[in-house]
Structures are given as structure tokens and as C-alpha cells.
Write a protein that holds these residues in place. Sequence first.
Motif, mmCIF file in Angstrom:
data_model
loop_
_atom_site.group_PDB
_atom_site.id
_atom_site.type_symbol
_atom_site.label_atom_id
_atom_site.label_comp_id
_atom_site.label_asym_id
_atom_site.label_seq_id
_atom_site.Cartn_x
_atom_site.Cartn_y
_atom_site.Cartn_z
ATOM 1 N N VAL A 88 11.741 1.418 -0.207
ATOM 2 C CA VAL A 88 11.636 1.861 1.188
ATOM 3 C C VAL A 88 12.520 3.081 1.416
ATOM 4 O O VAL A 88 12.090 4.064 2.034
ATOM 5 N N ALA A 89 13.749 3.036 0.913
ATOM 6 C CA ALA A 89 14.664 4.172 1.099
ATOM 7 C C ALA A 89 14.097 5.445 0.474
ATOM 8 O O ALA A 89 14.108 6.520 1.104
ATOM 9 N N TRP A 90 13.593 5.340 -0.754
ATOM 10 C CA TRP A 90 13.046 6.511 -1.424
ATOM 11 C C TRP A 90 11.810 7.038 -0.693
ATOM 12 O O TRP A 90 11.654 8.242 -0.499
ATOM 13 N N LEU A 132 6.324 4.746 9.472
ATOM 14 C CA LEU A 132 5.424 3.661 9.075
ATOM 15 C C LEU A 132 5.619 3.220 7.631
ATOM 16 O O LEU A 132 4.776 2.514 7.082
ATOM 17 N N VAL A 133 6.701 3.646 7.005
ATOM 18 C CA VAL A 133 6.879 3.367 5.580
ATOM 19 C C VAL A 133 6.886 1.872 5.261
ATOM 20 O O VAL A 133 6.124 1.433 4.394
ATOM 21 N N PRO A 134 7.701 1.027 5.914
ATOM 22 C CA PRO A 134 7.691 -0.398 5.523
ATOM 23 C C PRO A 134 6.326 -1.078 5.676
ATOM 24 O O PRO A 134 5.876 -1.725 4.728
ATOM 25 N N PRO A 135 5.629 -0.919 6.817
ATOM 26 C CA PRO A 135 4.314 -1.580 6.889
ATOM 27 C C PRO A 135 3.291 -0.974 5.924
ATOM 28 O O PRO A 135 2.457 -1.687 5.370
ATOM 29 N N ALA A 136 3.353 0.332 5.697
ATOM 30 C CA ALA A 136 2.431 0.958 4.751
ATOM 31 C C ALA A 136 2.706 0.460 3.335
ATOM 32 O O ALA A 136 1.772 0.185 2.573
ATOM 33 N N LEU A 137 3.989 0.315 2.988
ATOM 34 C CA LEU A 137 4.347 -0.182 1.661
ATOM 35 C C LEU A 137 3.906 -1.638 1.493
ATOM 36 O O LEU A 137 3.422 -2.021 0.432
ATOM 37 N N LEU A 138 4.049 -2.436 2.534
ATOM 38 C CA LEU A 138 3.596 -3.833 2.479
ATOM 39 C C LEU A 138 2.079 -3.888 2.278
ATOM 40 O O LEU A 138 1.579 -4.672 1.467
ATOM 41 N N HIS A 139 1.374 -3.058 3.006
ATOM 42 C CA HIS A 139 -0.091 -3.006 2.870
ATOM 43 C C HIS A 139 -0.474 -2.610 1.445
ATOM 44 O O HIS A 139 -1.362 -3.217 0.832
ATOM 45 N N LEU A 140 0.192 -1.589 0.909
ATOM 46 C CA LEU A 140 -0.064 -1.156 -0.464
ATOM 47 C C LEU A 140 0.256 -2.271 -1.454
ATOM 48 O O LEU A 140 -0.512 -2.518 -2.386
ATOM 49 N N LEU A 141 1.356 -2.968 -1.241
ATOM 50 C CA LEU A 141 1.741 -4.089 -2.107
ATOM 51 C C LEU A 141 0.659 -5.158 -2.132
ATOM 52 O O LEU A 141 0.279 -5.649 -3.199
ATOM 53 N N ILE A 142 0.138 -5.504 -0.987
ATOM 54 C CA ILE A 142 -0.902 -6.539 -0.903
ATOM 55 C C ILE A 142 -2.149 -6.100 -1.672
ATOM 56 O O ILE A 142 -2.714 -6.871 -2.454
ATOM 57 N N VAL A 143 -2.560 -4.845 -1.484
ATOM 58 C CA VAL A 143 -3.751 -4.350 -2.185
ATOM 59 C C VAL A 143 -3.497 -4.291 -3.692
ATOM 60 O O VAL A 143 -4.375 -4.618 -4.493
ATOM 61 N N GLU A 144 -2.283 -3.912 -4.099
ATOM 62 C CA GLU A 144 -1.955 -3.885 -5.529
ATOM 63 C C GLU A 144 -2.026 -5.283 -6.136
ATOM 64 O O GLU A 144 -2.569 -5.454 -7.230
#
Length: 127
Positions: free
Chosen positions: A32-34, A47-59
Amino acid sequence: MNNVASILLLAFLALTFLQSGYEKIFYWKENVAWLKEHFSKTILKNLVPPALLHLLIVELISGILCVVGAIQLVTNSGREFGFYGAVFSCICLLMMLFGQRLAKDYDGARTIVIYFIPAVMAVFWLN
């Protein structure tokens, strides 16, 4: 065995996305920091944390479907799970490509294209 190439592609995609998901889960704060810095000048900056969570789920969905798809190909030559794993992999890579282009990280975008080619090959072969 007629599906060796498809199994190898699914293994490649499964390893790629499950390892990436693992990194996101166990190094969440660092990611998240990076990424906040990476997207600081874009519309995604807040929107980084929710976007990263969404990406994680799809991955994770991609990786799991690819594993199940490879097993399905080995056991009964079924292609459904592998096909959807490859499709989800392509969607995941397109999400990443969008982010890299938005951040004007063209080298990062070029790297994603290298992963996108085998993912599209898997979709083609498993269709």
C-alpha cells in the motif's frame, strides 16, 4: 497427453497470481505504501487500498481457477476451469496495465504485456 502446453500455461499463470496474492496478503502495508507513492499523481491516489484489495481478489480467483483447471485437464481433459482461470488472468493483467499506464510507468506496462501474451494464448487454446 494432448494438453501439455495448456497445463504448462495454467501452471505459469497459477504461480504468477498465487505468488502475487501471497505477497499482497503478507506484505500489505508495504504494498500500500509503495502504491500510494506510485499513484500519487493519478486519480487512484485515494483509492489504493480498495483497488489493491480488488486486484488481490481477482488474482486469487485467477490462480485458484488455473490450479483447478490444470488438475481438470490432467484428470478428465475438461477445459472449463482452465478457460475461466485464463480469462480472469487476462482481466487481472488488464487491470494492472490500466494502472501502470495511468501512472505513466511505461516500462511496468511493457512488462505486463509479457505476461498478457501467454494468458491470451491460454484463453485461445482452452476455448
